[in-house]
Design a protein around this motif. Structure first.
Motif, mmCIF file in Angstrom:
data_model
loop_
_atom_site.group_PDB
_atom_site.id
_atom_site.type_symbol
_atom_site.label_atom_id
_atom_site.label_comp_id
_atom_site.label_asym_id
_atom_site.label_seq_id
_atom_site.Cartn_x
_atom_site.Cartn_y
_atom_site.Cartn_z
ATOM 1 N N SER A 140 16.672 -96.772 -11.261
ATOM 2 C CA SER A 140 16.976 -95.352 -11.393
ATOM 3 C C SER A 140 16.709 -94.845 -12.812
ATOM 4 C CB SER A 140 18.433 -95.093 -11.011
ATOM 5 O OG SER A 140 19.288 -95.876 -11.814
ATOM 6 N N ASP A 159 25.754 -90.497 -17.572
ATOM 7 C CA ASP A 159 25.010 -89.249 -17.389
ATOM 8 C C ASP A 159 24.514 -88.658 -18.699
ATOM 9 O OD1 ASP A 159 27.475 -88.467 -18.356
ATOM 10 O OD2 ASP A 159 27.833 -86.919 -16.861
ATOM 11 N N TRP A 198 10.041 -83.859 -13.756
ATOM 12 C CA TRP A 198 10.940 -84.933 -13.325
ATOM 13 C C TRP A 198 12.309 -84.847 -14.001
ATOM 14 C CZ3 TRP A 198 12.583 -88.899 -16.719
ATOM 15 C CH2 TRP A 198 11.900 -88.998 -17.932
ATOM 16 N N ASP A 212 14.136 -82.290 -12.009
ATOM 17 C CA ASP A 212 14.595 -82.838 -10.730
ATOM 18 C C ASP A 212 15.905 -83.597 -10.896
ATOM 19 O OD1 ASP A 212 12.439 -81.822 -9.297
ATOM 20 O OD2 ASP A 212 11.213 -83.622 -9.594
ATOM 21 N N ASP A 213 16.008 -84.353 -11.989
ATOM 22 C CA ASP A 213 17.241 -85.094 -12.261
ATOM 23 C C ASP A 213 18.412 -84.137 -12.443
ATOM 24 O OD1 ASP A 213 18.753 -87.599 -13.300
ATOM 25 O OD2 ASP A 213 18.923 -86.179 -14.967
ATOM 26 N N GLN A 252 19.443 -82.334 -9.180
ATOM 27 C CA GLN A 252 20.206 -83.201 -8.284
ATOM 28 C C GLN A 252 21.688 -83.152 -8.642
ATOM 29 O OE1 GLN A 252 18.881 -87.313 -8.084
ATOM 30 N NE2 GLN A 252 20.900 -87.999 -7.451
ATOM 31 N N HIS A 253 21.973 -83.211 -9.946
ATOM 32 C CA HIS A 253 23.368 -83.143 -10.391
ATOM 33 C C HIS A 253 23.953 -81.745 -10.146
ATOM 34 C CE1 HIS A 253 22.871 -87.099 -11.906
ATOM 35 N NE2 HIS A 253 22.121 -86.757 -12.935
ATOM 36 N N ASN A 265 23.160 -79.787 -7.658
ATOM 37 C CA ASN A 265 23.489 -79.771 -6.235
ATOM 38 C C ASN A 265 24.782 -80.522 -5.957
ATOM 39 O OD1 ASN A 265 21.513 -78.216 -4.909
ATOM 40 N ND2 ASN A 265 20.018 -79.871 -5.038
ATOM 41 N N ASP A 266 24.951 -81.668 -6.618
ATOM 42 C CA ASP A 266 26.182 -82.450 -6.435
ATOM 43 C C ASP A 266 27.408 -81.661 -6.863
ATOM 44 O OD1 ASP A 266 24.660 -84.549 -5.523
ATOM 45 O OD2 ASP A 266 24.686 -85.660 -7.413
ATOM 46 N N ASN A 306 11.860 -79.796 -3.459
ATOM 47 C CA ASN A 306 12.848 -80.763 -3.954
ATOM 48 C C ASN A 306 14.283 -80.283 -3.798
ATOM 49 O OD1 ASN A 306 11.281 -83.124 -5.446
ATOM 50 N ND2 ASN A 306 10.157 -81.227 -5.801
ATOM 51 N N ASN A 307 14.465 -79.218 -3.014
ATOM 52 C CA ASN A 307 15.803 -78.759 -2.633
ATOM 53 C C ASN A 307 16.680 -78.409 -3.829
ATOM 54 O OD1 ASN A 307 17.759 -78.089 -0.675
ATOM 55 N ND2 ASN A 307 18.740 -80.094 -0.887
ATOM 56 N N TRP A 308 16.094 -77.730 -4.811
ATOM 57 C CA TRP A 308 16.887 -77.252 -5.941
ATOM 58 C C TRP A 308 17.812 -76.112 -5.506
ATOM 59 C CZ3 TRP A 308 13.044 -76.233 -10.581
ATOM 60 C CH2 TRP A 308 12.452 -77.439 -10.972
#
Length: 803
Positions: free
Chosen positions: A79, A137, A431, A434-435, A438-439, A441-442, A520-522
């Motif tokens: 990762s 993180d 990229w 994207d990282d 993702q956070h 979205n979380d 990428n579902n942002w």
């Protein structure tokens, strides 16, 4: 570069077999986790000295004022970041030779480095071991497929710093955070020693105690957060007899403030302890309770005079309270839907001094028998402006405080240059985005506002995305400063339009960015060409000339100099012996109006479903942009109370409002502004200028401090302003919950009658301050104590409808 490449080869070859191990946590016990600085290969000789020996230690010095990187192998598998359980800590052996602390940064991919800690600064000439957290993180591979990352140090300007070694070990989240908090408060206190000693306090309060109270060595006194407690505050008549009362719905985070007063004698080693909370029938409170200590800090002031302000909420820690002085504390109580049960819970907070209980404060927590609509359910949006990405844990903390959006700026987040194929073709390298997404979205972030350009006072050079399109794609010149100068001239000649060389590139950039976000579902991107386009209405003082000049280090500096300051600038250039090269005119004028419209047209054509945002700081001058933007966000509602209705009258347009803070704005302002005041105009979202745009904890060091929170290794150090901001949006959630319940019960008219009466009173209660929409914009109530009353009226109506 050669030295760094050598180090990469050595590390990768020697570490290759270790990378194949199943248990990567073995790294912490391996030989690869320790770096002796005088033996480390690849250290930059321009910033690190040669090997030296003294005090029976070998070491290298980081040269004064320099930044030195130490590259280390990663300790995780495939990762970009470690697992959440793979936190590290760096044990750093160095000699404390400076009275200023050493900054320690990590490559965090946010999108670059992040300051994680400051060490040393006592200047006692002792060898020490510093402990620097490396949270999962806030550390990342240097490149997408790299097996390396780095830690860096910035030496104070006045002296070289000897470093012996760095050892990376397994971190302990609780221990490391507590130590980090203690050490951070310490270096800030040293930095602010004189400023705090001479700081300005509000008028002192005289205690008003009964004979019984006056016999006690410690007294507690709860107060609403609209009246912050200072060191010279004191309990008033009957105030110390009150309980601390908290009321919240089934899914709410609620705060409360109380003071501890040292009556006649100082209190040493004061600590807090909260009991369990339970109902009269013994039902335990199934939620969370957190206690905080308010730190009094020197903040920005005028003429060298700094106010002392209760600025930061730290997890409760031990301290001394001087005789006849007070200390403010804070509590957060959080309930959870499907878990916390309604009812009245009671308990107590014990005040200990030197290990002995000297006072208790009764605590009452009333959990209401209904849950609130979430921000997303209510279609409300809140985000603060940030200069870079935030760590994952901080996003989640902000989400707990009603933030479901964030405001990003191209200048601080688009560090990865586009991949040039030709002067007309390129790819975006996203990229790191994207990282972060993702956070986001979380953390349940629903959208983000993205400023492609900055403040138009610096136009055209603050059109950063356009500048990069020209420098890195259109132009094939190796000297990007010359390409920048070319673009500036071309943009100015375009007469308020995008430079012709990059119009097609602009369109392609928008399409690629939005297509990548969707794939990428942002969270939804809401772009804006640049900030505050209504500045086109500014007077001639906002206009100027765009210059560049060569600095002594051989690099160019670019700047728009306002016409009114041009003579002063020219005098400075003669004194400092640099030669400004005039490139074009610039600054804010009618041309930024047409430029914003041109950009908006390109965006909508390139990606028709894209929503465009506009920060509209001037009502009359901002309405012409209504045809261009989809989200019309203003801080100028006082100029036209009907502005929201005008926006909503146009199909597909959304009305938002924004406001600003600084390093000392009280929670009552945020509570009033973003709550009932903005609610009175039914705006559906807000931007805050700004969340963390300022100095690292010591905000008295310079001007320009716009912030209400600070990143910590594993948590969030927040301000009372953030507490007030959350309360304001909780009011909005109560309003929308009332409307939902009223609709289900067929009582919408009755609910709106109540809300209209509240809104009318709220609008009429705004005082005259904070109406400068450019430099100092906020809304303040004449009587913020009424905010609690307004919420209770809504609570009572919800309970009535739910019978």
């Amino acid at each position: 570069m050669k030295a760094t490449s050598c180090l990469l080869v050595v590390l990768l070859l020697s570490f290759n077999s270790f990378l194949c191990a199943e248990d990567k946590d073995l790294f912490f016990e391996s030989e690869f986790s320790k770096f002796i600085l005088d033996k480390a290969k690849g250290l930059d000789p321009e910033v690190w000295s040669s090997k030296e020996e003294a005090d029976e230690k070998s070491f290298k010095k980081l040269l004064a004022g320099k930044k030195g990187n130490v590259i280390i192998p990663i300790w995780w598998k495939d990762s970009l970041r470690p697992k959440k359980t793979q936190n590290g800590i760096a044990e750093i052996i160095f000699k404390d030779v400076s009275s200023s602390p050493i900054k320690v940064n990590l490559f965090a991919g946010l999108p670059g480095e992040i300051e994680i800690h400051r060490i040393g600064g006592l200047g006692d000439m002792k060898w020490k071991t510093a402990f620097v957290p490396i949270p999962w993180d806030q550390i990342m591979r240097m490149k997408k497929k790299s097996g390396l990352t780095y830690i860096s140090f910035i030496a104070p300007k006045e002296i070289d710093i000897p470093f012996h070694s760095i050892k990376i070990k397994r971190g302990n989240k609780e221990i490391d955070e507590k130590r980090w908090c203690l050490e951070t408060r310490a270096w800030v206190a040293r930095a602010q020693l004189q400023k705090r000693a001479n700081a300005i306090l509000p008028k002192a309060e005289i205690s008003n105690l009964s004979e019984k109270e006056n016999k006690q060595i410690a007294l507690t006194f709860p107060r609403s957060m609209v009246n912050l407690i200072y060191p010279n505050s004191a309990p008033q008549k009957n105030e110390s007899e009150k309980s601390l009362k908290i009321q919240l719905a089934l899914n709410e985070l609620e705060g409360g403030q109380f003071g501890v007063y040292a009556n006649q004698k100082a209190l040493k080693d004061v600590q807090l302890k909260c009991s369990v909370l339970k109902t009269a029938k013994g039902l335990l409170f199934d939620g969370s309770v957190d206690l905080f200590t308010l730190e009094y800090s020197a903040v920005t002031g005028k003429d060298g005079k700094h106010p002392l302000y209760p600025q930061k909420l730290w997890p409760a820690y031990s301290l001394d309270i001087g005789a006849n002085a007070s200390q403010a504390y804070w509590i957060n109580v959080e309930s959870f839907k499907y878990k916390t049960k309604p009812g009245l819970y009671t308990g107590k907070i014990e005040i200990l001094s030197a290990g002995k209980i000297v006072q208790t404060l009764k605590l009452e927590v009333k959990v209401l028998p209904f849950d609130l609509m979430t921000m997303t359910e209510a279609e409300l949006h809140l985000g603060g402006c940030v200069p870079r990405f935030l760590p994952a844990h901080e996003l989640k903390e902000l989400s707990r405080h009603n933030h479901n959006s964030i405001n990003l700026w191209y200048s601080g987040t688009m560090n990865q240059r586009p991949i040039r194929k030709s002067s007309t073709e390129f790819e975006l390298d996203l990229w790191l985005w994207d990282d972060f997404m993702q956070h986001a979205n979380d953390a349940k972030m629903k959208n983000f506002v993205f400023f492609l350009g900055g403040n138009p006072y610096g136009y055209p050079d603050t059109m950063q995305m356009e500048r990069d399109l020209y420098r890195f794609i259109y132009s094939d010149k190796k000297n990007i400063d010359d390409s920048r100068a070319e673009w500036l001239k071309s943009t100015w000649k375009a007469d308020g339009k995008v430079a012709p060389e990059i119009r097609e590139l602009y369109s392609k950039w928008i399409y690629k960015f939005y297509s990548h976000a969707k794939k990428n579902n942002w969270p939804e991107p809401i772009v804006t060409p640049f900030d505050e386009p209504a500045k086109w209405t500014q007077e001639s003082w906002a206009r100027g000339k765009q210059y560049r000049w060569l600095k002594s280090n051989g690099k160019y500096s670019f700047r728009v100099v306002q016409n009114r300051k041009n003579a002063e600038f020219m005098d400075k250039s003669k004194k400092e012996k640099f030669t400004p090269e005039y490139l074009c005119d610039g600054g804010a004028g009618p041309w930024i109006k047409t430029h914003f419209k041109d950009c908006s047209s390109i965006i909508h054509k390139a990606y028709p479903s894209a929503r465009i945002y506009g920060s509209i700081h001037h009502a009359k001058g901002g309405l012409p942009f209504l045809e261009d933007v989809d989200v019309f966000c203003t801080n100028a509602i006082h100029q036209d109370h009907d502005l929201g209705n005008k926006v909503r009258a146009v199909k597909g347009k959304t009305f938002w409002q924004y406001s600003g803070t600084n390093d000392k704005r009280p929670p009552s302002v945020a509570w009033y502004t973003f709550g009932f005041y903005f609610g009175a105009f039914n705006s559906r979202g807000s931007l805050v200028w700004a969340y963390n745009w300022g100095s690292r904890f010591d905000t008295a060091s310079s001007g320009g401090q716009w912030m209400y929170g600070w990143t910590s290794p594993y948590s969030l150090i927040k301000t009372p302003y953030l507490e007030g901001l959350r309360e304001g949006w909780d009011d909005r959630r109560y309003i929308e919950t009332l409307r939902k319940v009223a609709k289900a019960k067929g009582k919408e008219k009755e609910a709106e009658v109540l809300l209209s009466s509240i809104f009318s009173e709220v609008i009429g209660s705004r005082n005259k301050s904070g109406r400068d929409t450019v430099n100092n914009f906020f809304a303040q109530s004449k009587d913020p104590n009424k905010l609690t009353k307004y919420r209770q009226l809504i609570v009572d109506k919800i309970l009535e409808f739910n019978k």
